[in-house]
Design an enzyme around this catalytic site. Structure first.
Site, short mmCIF file in Angstrom:
data_model
loop_
_atom_site.label_atom_id
_atom_site.label_comp_id
_atom_site.label_asym_id
_atom_site.label_seq_id
_atom_site.Cartn_x
_atom_site.Cartn_y
_atom_site.Cartn_z
N ASP A 13 0.55 -1.67 -0.03
CA ASP A 13 0.33 -0.31 0.18
C ASP A 13 0.73 1.58 -0.14
O ASP A 13 0.42 1.84 0.22
CB ASP A 13 -0.86 -0.19 0.98
CG ASP A 13 -1.80 -1.39 0.99
OD1 ASP A 13 -1.90 -1.52 0.58
OD2 ASP A 13 -2.37 -1.32 2.46
N LYS A 75 -6.87 -4.68 -2.53
CA LYS A 75 -7.52 -4.96 -1.82
C LYS A 75 -8.98 -4.22 -0.77
O LYS A 75 -7.65 -3.23 -0.88
CB LYS A 75 -6.64 -6.08 -0.59
CG LYS A 75 -5.29 -4.41 -0.11
CD LYS A 75 -4.39 -5.79 0.39
CE LYS A 75 -3.45 -4.67 1.62
NZ LYS A 75 -4.15 -3.57 2.34
N CYS A 108 -1.52 -1.81 8.21
CA CYS A 108 -1.78 -2.66 7.04
C CYS A 108 -0.41 -3.63 6.85
O CYS A 108 -0.37 -5.30 6.17
CB CYS A 108 -1.86 -2.57 5.98
SG CYS A 108 -3.35 -1.95 5.26
#
Length: 179
Positions: A13, A75, A108
């Protein structure tokens, strides 16, 4: 311990505006570029993730420029391990070790590390390629990952560990990336 033939690099990310507001963002992005370049030289497979790209935007250009011939896995889950495409990609690579990078350390990256460890992967977090918006959250995420069994490394440490020797055929190329 990581080995070239059984390790994958996972990038979590590192997207647009969010990446720019991370603690020591510039250093993290520079180190991540080096990590990706080194992985490419050593033929380490890379799995590239994006959290809700429609809302957070695409991966930062500094990072994306080194990910040629790859596509990101979108995602919505915080842990990549709860994403079917990620799990399938990881399974196909048949690797035992993960070099984990990205943002944010305490969300994350942490949840992905936690779940990879539950699946018996050997996980090394590349600390100079990981960040959060605050230093405190970065440190909390890294500490929690260590408590769960992840190891810490740096770009330089990981790349030289993967080569094992100055006699490695890519030693000079990796050395240039690090300098």
């Amino acid at each position: 311990m990581i080995h070239v033939d059984e390790t994958a690099l996972v990038i979590v990310d590192v997207q647009g505006k969010l990446a720019k507001i991370m603690h020591q963002s510039k250093e993290m992005l520079t180190n991540l570029e080096r990590m990706i370049q080194g992985a490419n030289v050593l033929d380490i497979p890379i799995i590239w993730l994006e959290q809700y790209p429609k809302g957070l935007g695409p991966t930062s250009d500094e990072v994306k420029q080194h990910l040629t011939n790859l596509s990101p896995i979108a995602k919505m889950t915080f842990s990549a391990c709860n994403n079917d495409e990620f799990k399938e990609t990881l399974k196909q690579l048949n690797c035992q070790s993960i070099l984990l990078t990205g943002i944010e350390s305490h969300i994350c990256v942490y949840q992905t590390a936690r779940d990879l460890l539950k699946e018996d992967y050997y996980v090394e977090t590349v600390v100079d390629c990981i960040s959060s918006r605050t230093l405190a959250n970065k440190e909390i995420g890294l500490e929690k990952m260590k408590q769960l069994g992840a190891y810490v490394t740096s770009v330089e440490m990981a790349l030289f560990d993967l080569m094992g020797s100055a006699e490695h055929p890519n030693f000079k190329e990796i050395s240039k990336i690090i300098k």
